[in-house]
Design a protein around this motif. Sequence first.
Motif, PDB file in Angstrom:
ATOM      1  N   PRO A  45       0.839  -1.207   0.000  1.00  0.00           N
ATOM      2  CA  PRO A  45       0.000   0.000   0.000  1.00  0.00           C
ATOM      3  C   PRO A  45       0.868   1.249   0.000  1.00  0.00           C
ATOM      4  O   PRO A  45       2.095   1.179   0.024  1.00  0.00           O
ATOM      5  N   ASP A  46       0.206   2.398   0.008  1.00  0.00           N
ATOM      6  CA  ASP A  46       0.920   3.664   0.138  1.00  0.00           C
ATOM      7  C   ASP A  46       1.163   4.015   1.598  1.00  0.00           C
ATOM      8  O   ASP A  46       2.064   4.806   1.907  1.00  0.00           O
ATOM      9  N   LEU A  47       0.348   3.419   2.498  1.00  0.00           N
ATOM     10  CA  LEU A  47       0.467   3.730   3.920  1.00  0.00           C
ATOM     11  C   LEU A  47      -0.224   2.637   4.726  1.00  0.00           C
ATOM     12  O   LEU A  47      -1.177   2.006   4.255  1.00  0.00           O
ATOM     13  N   LEU A  48       0.252   2.435   5.964  1.00  0.00           N
ATOM     14  CA  LEU A  48      -0.329   1.440   6.869  1.00  0.00           C
ATOM     15  C   LEU A  48      -0.842   2.112   8.134  1.00  0.00           C
ATOM     16  O   LEU A  48      -0.161   2.952   8.728  1.00  0.00           O
ATOM     17  N   LEU A  49      -2.059   1.725   8.555  1.00  0.00           N
ATOM     18  CA  LEU A  49      -2.600   2.097   9.858  1.00  0.00           C
ATOM     19  C   LEU A  49      -2.637   0.835  10.706  1.00  0.00           C
ATOM     20  O   LEU A  49      -3.365  -0.106  10.386  1.00  0.00           O
ATOM     21  N   LEU A  50      -1.836   0.808  11.780  1.00  0.00           N
ATOM     22  CA  LEU A  50      -1.708  -0.412  12.568  1.00  0.00           C
ATOM     23  C   LEU A  50      -2.258  -0.249  13.974  1.00  0.00           C
ATOM     24  O   LEU A  50      -1.927   0.716  14.675  1.00  0.00           O
ATOM     25  N   ASP A  51      -3.093  -1.209  14.399  1.00  0.00           N
ATOM     26  CA  ASP A  51      -3.442  -1.348  15.804  1.00  0.00           C
ATOM     27  C   ASP A  51      -2.320  -2.155  16.460  1.00  0.00           C
ATOM     28  O   ASP A  51      -1.579  -2.868  15.780  1.00  0.00           O
ATOM     29  N   TRP A  52      -2.199  -2.075  17.771  1.00  0.00           N
ATOM     30  CA  TRP A  52      -1.144  -2.795  18.479  1.00  0.00           C
ATOM     31  C   TRP A  52      -1.680  -4.104  19.045  1.00  0.00           C
ATOM     32  O   TRP A  52      -1.136  -5.183  18.805  1.00  0.00           O
ATOM     33  N   GLY A  70      12.244  -5.958   3.640  1.00  0.00           N
ATOM     34  CA  GLY A  70      12.284  -5.198   2.398  1.00  0.00           C
ATOM     35  C   GLY A  70      11.114  -4.275   2.138  1.00  0.00           C
ATOM     36  O   GLY A  70      10.891  -3.861   1.004  1.00  0.00           O
ATOM     37  N   HIS A  71      10.354  -3.914   3.191  1.00  0.00           N
ATOM     38  CA  HIS A  71       9.207  -3.022   3.005  1.00  0.00           C
ATOM     39  C   HIS A  71       9.380  -1.731   3.798  1.00  0.00           C
ATOM     40  O   HIS A  71       8.411  -1.109   4.230  1.00  0.00           O
ATOM     41  N   GLU A  72      10.636  -1.314   3.992  1.00  0.00           N
ATOM     42  CA  GLU A  72      10.928  -0.171   4.849  1.00  0.00           C
ATOM     43  C   GLU A  72      10.339   1.129   4.338  1.00  0.00           C
ATOM     44  O   GLU A  72      10.175   2.086   5.105  1.00  0.00           O
ATOM     45  N   SER A  73      10.025   1.188   3.050  1.00  0.00           N
ATOM     46  CA  SER A  73       9.564   2.446   2.469  1.00  0.00           C
ATOM     47  C   SER A  73       8.081   2.710   2.715  1.00  0.00           C
ATOM     48  O   SER A  73       7.584   3.778   2.361  1.00  0.00           O
ATOM     49  N   ILE A  74       7.361   1.756   3.316  1.00  0.00           N
ATOM     50  CA  ILE A  74       5.931   1.961   3.577  1.00  0.00           C
ATOM     51  C   ILE A  74       5.762   2.802   4.837  1.00  0.00           C
ATOM     52  O   ILE A  74       6.201   2.400   5.916  1.00  0.00           O
ATOM     53  N   PRO A  75       5.119   3.965   4.756  1.00  0.00           N
ATOM     54  CA  PRO A  75       4.865   4.765   5.962  1.00  0.00           C
ATOM     55  C   PRO A  75       3.915   4.028   6.908  1.00  0.00           C
ATOM     56  O   PRO A  75       2.974   3.374   6.460  1.00  0.00           O
TER      57      PRO A  75
END
Length: 224
Positions: A45-52, A70-75
Amino acid sequence: MKIYILEDDTDQALLLQLWLKEKNHVSEVFETGRELIDRLQVKQPDLLLLDWNLPGISGLDVMRWIKSNGHESIPIIFNSSRNSEEAVVEALTLGADDYLTKPVKQAELMARISAVSRRYSKVSQNTDTSPYEFLDTTNEVNMNDEVISLTEKEYQLAKFLFGNEGQITSRDVLLESIWSKSPSLSTRTVDTHISRLRKKLHLDGNSGWKLVSIYHKGYRLIKL
């Protein structure tokens, strides 16, 4: 913008999707960390919203997997009920771009998403960063066929500075943009990272770029 939501509370997930749709974002919801990890191996995706707090793999563990695969570029923005200073610091230290505590407000969430997106898109809008080439998947910079490895925060700082070429940027702005003003950090953190970045990327003028300190104001990256 394509946004993945990791959230096991159905009502919360639906509310987030509604808010995102109102701003013309497209979203997908994942109830478990495993489902999200499986999806990331197919499409990012362009961005991730994560619950803990989740059954099985926690949101923090998902972020650890992202950063080491290898997904370090995902905000990444956390949206969690954990509101202790320790939790916020841990998430930001391990690589989260921002941290919101539930119940999150719609306007604040949209503003944080916009801010994080601007941070990541700045360099791509800059037409000429030669002799530097940014390698998002590895946090490396290619300079005249020399591959320079940076830490995640050094890499984000470098991209921010190149994206704001010629502008004076204060330490407080850098803390807000790169570290989200983590309560455990001070402007000394910025100075230390600037010093390392100047040395690693040879930003002393010899490369065609110079990172200068502006007394009492901050820093400016200049193309010579």
